[in-house]
Design an enzyme around this catalytic site. Structure first.
Site, PDB file in Angstrom:
ATOM      1  CG  ASP A 319      -1.790   1.202   1.295  1.00 18.99           C
ATOM      2  OD1 ASP A 319      -2.528   1.411   0.337  1.00 18.99           O
ATOM      3  OD2 ASP A 319      -1.727   1.927   2.305  1.00 18.99           O
ATOM      4  CG  ASP A 516      -3.964  -1.008   4.114  1.00 18.82           C
ATOM      5  OD1 ASP A 516      -4.775  -0.626   3.263  1.00 18.82           O
ATOM      6  OD2 ASP A 516      -2.904  -0.422   4.370  1.00 18.82           O
TER       7      ASP A 516
END
Length: 621
Positions: A319, A516
């Site tokens: 990410d 996440d």
């Protein structure tokens, strides 16, 4: 250590009875039934627990192990009149089991010592006085006093004072951190040089120290494939060894003149020589050592299974925000439209985002720099992946990305500058945009250089626009980039990646551990960045980097490979030595006592090789 103490008592009692039997038989020339009884008492004291454990395993149909080999071998030795050998073999075997228990216990204690973060007490402020209480009794909102040298008992926020805090036990970072009023304190850290007052924000069981200790203590429950292999190996190895011993007893007397008793004894020695104690103890010890070394360096690995998987990872999916970049945004530019002033545009955006904890909202509030009057705001509706809609001073305000503007039917000019663009609309009319920038982590660049040297693939996912994504990826040397993703798009992409994998390919996802969680849970290995205090990371991730340093992944990979190397060395050495001892036993080159002593030597060498993992150094990057 309770089991070790109990085992010591059994060995002591058995040894005393064995010495008495040996003295009586040797000096009083006692033979026959009395000799058998004397040695049988010593044997019973030494082997009683082993027989009982084997009966329990028999009920569960899990009896094919080293205990069965020793029971058959020593009971058989008694049956053929080798009383002294039977007692001596069981004595040495129990000493080996004692060494095994002590080694495992001390390894666990060493891990606990490395992350010695359990607070023992707390100074609770009561009016103008204070009282020492167990950390478990602290309640949310209470004020605690922290003196120099004391461990912080629970997660708290500084309300008075300034000082430095040692967080090495949590993050592996040796540099102390300066804290001011309003800063977060994590339990298990140590207050170094001044008196602080802090407000409790988490109960003891929910605090960082308690969660980390629970994770480390339960890490061995996620057993690795190597440990499962050792269990399966023993399951098949034991009957094969028993068959070899049985054939040794039956076939040679049919072919040679030598006495049957000699071949029976050799068959029993084969059972003793084949005992796989060294293999069974050294593998879990190596994994415990690897997990302990990683914890010492600020990396929490939830079990041997994930330590082993990490060595096979060929693709790391990152990410962007908060992982490869700092995740700390700052306002780079404010561009108003339609006669809107810069100050008014920023104020409207800040008020609309006033209840959001998103990094973008925090950067807007920091740039505004004033107290917000939240009474001017109502009907706030946060739309994940789009932005925020709110009523500010009676006007409808939309703050977000181009997708939000399109959803509301608002036309706006696309911004091509590098950075995250926050678009603002008032009463469905475009009012301008605010450009926000993020900094790439220097530490991330070091990780990507290392990955390039190791021929590991890197993929970057982000919700930012394509221009920002390409700029970050270009600077870091990442070829595969997916931009303008919604949270559900990341999940879908990861599922797509996994469908294209072969059985030998392992995919790891690295995220910030806060937003996440779904992707961390979906990946073969989920690695959470900056897991300190992030509940989602502690729950969803398999590996947690306690500090915001992606390069800690390098440490974790090195430790995992060293652990697997140690395990393979132990397996090859133990199995090889077993083979040599079995051949020597067949040809009558070793006695029963020599076989068990050799097995102890193999076990000690493997244990020492595994202990080295506890001291695995941090080589830096």
């Amino acid at each position: 250590m309770k089991k070790a103490r109990k085992k010591s008592v059994e060995i002591g009692a058995g040894l005393l009875l064995a010495v008495i039997a040996w003295v009586v038989v040797s000096f009083l020339s006692v033979t026959g039934i009395l000799e058998t009884i004397l040695f049988l008492l010593a044997y019973a004291a030494l082997s009683g627990t082993t027989y009982w454990e084997q009966l329990e395993k028999l009920r569960k149909k899990q009896f094919l192990d080293e205990n069965l080999l020793m029971i058959i071998a020593t009971a058989g030795a008694f049956a053929v009149g080798r009383h002294k050998e039977a007692v001596a073999a069981m004595l040495f075997y129990q000493v080996g089991k004692l060494v095994e228990e002590i080694s495992l216990s001390r390894t666990r204690k060493s891990i606990a010592k490395f992350i010695d973060i359990r607070p023992e007490y707390a100074n609770l402020k009561v009016g103008e006085t204070e009282r020492v209480v167990p950390p478990q009794e602290l309640l949310l909102g209470q004020i605690i006093i922290l003196r120099p040298g004391e461990k912080i008992p629970v997660d708290a926020v500084v309300t008075k004072g300034t000082g430095t805090v040692d967080m090495k036990a949590l993050t592996g970072e040796s540099e102390p951190r300066v804290v001011w009023e309003g800063d977060r304190l994590y339990s298990g850290s140590i207050n170094l040089n001044s008196v602080l007052q802090a407000r409790v924000v988490k109960r003891y069981n929910d605090s960082t120290a308690a969660k980390i200790m629970r994770l480390v203590e339960s890490a061995n429950e996620n057993r690795s494939e190597s440990i499962h292999f050792a269990d399966k190996f023993t399951k098949y190895y034991t009957p094969i060894v028993i068959l070899i011993a049985l054939l040794t007893v039956i076939l040679p007397p049919m072919m040679f003149i030598e006495a049957k008793g000699e071949w029976i004894y050799r068959g029993l020695i084969i059972l003793v020589a084949a005992c796989p104690c060294g293999l069974m103890v050294s593998i879990p010890l190596a994994f415990l050592g690897g997990i302990g070394s990683a914890a010492k360096q600020g990396v929490l690995i939830k079990g041997g299974r994930f330590l082993e998987k990490l060595t096979l990872v060929d693709t790391f999916v990152f990410d962007k925000t908060g992982t490869l970049t700092e995740g700390v945004f700052y306002v780079k530019d404010i561009v108003p439209q339609n006669k809107m002033e810069k100050e008014d545009l920023l104020e409207i955006a800040v008020l609309a985002e006033s209840y959001s904890s998103h990094p973008v909202a925090m950067s807007l509030q920091k740039a505004y720099g004033k107290a917000m009057d939240r009474t001017r705001v109502s009907n706030i509706a946060e739309q994940p992946g789009y932005g925020v809609r709110a009523i500010v001073d009676g006007r409808e305000v939309c703050v977000g990305n181009t997708r939000l503007m399109e959803r509301k039917g608002i036309r706006c000019r696309a911004v091509e500058e590098a950075g995250t663009t926050v678009y603002v609309a008032v009463n469905r009319q475009y009012a301008g945009y605010i450009l926000i920038s993020d900094m790439i982590r220097r530490d991330a660049a070091r990780l990507l250089r290392w990955m390039c040297k190791k021929d590991l693939s890197a993929v970057m996912l982000t919700g930012d626009n394509e221009q920002v994504a390409e700029e970050v990826a270009g600077e870091l040397g990442i070829d595969s980039v997916y931009a303008e993703l919604m949270p559900e798009d990341k999940v879908a992409l990861l599922e797509e990646f996994r469908e294209g994998q072969t059985e030998d390919e392992i995919l790891a996802f690295v995220g910030d551990g806060i937003n996440d969680a779904p992707v961390l849970a979906l990946a073969d290995i989920g690695i959470a960045m900056g897991g300190l205090g992030a509940d989602a990371a502690l729950e969803a991730a398999d590996i947690i980097l306690m500090k915001d340093e992606p390069s800690k992944i390098i440490n974790a990979v090195r430790i995992s490979k060293a652990t697997l190397r140690s395990v393979k060395q132990n397996m090859i050495f133990a199995i090889g030595m077993k083979g040599i001892l079995i051949v020597m036993a067949f040809f009558g080159l070793v006695t029963m006592q020599n076989a068990i002593i050799a097995d102890m030597a193999v076990m000690l060498i493997n244990i020492l090789n595994s202990f080295w993992m506890m001291q695995y150094p941090d080589y830096g990057v």
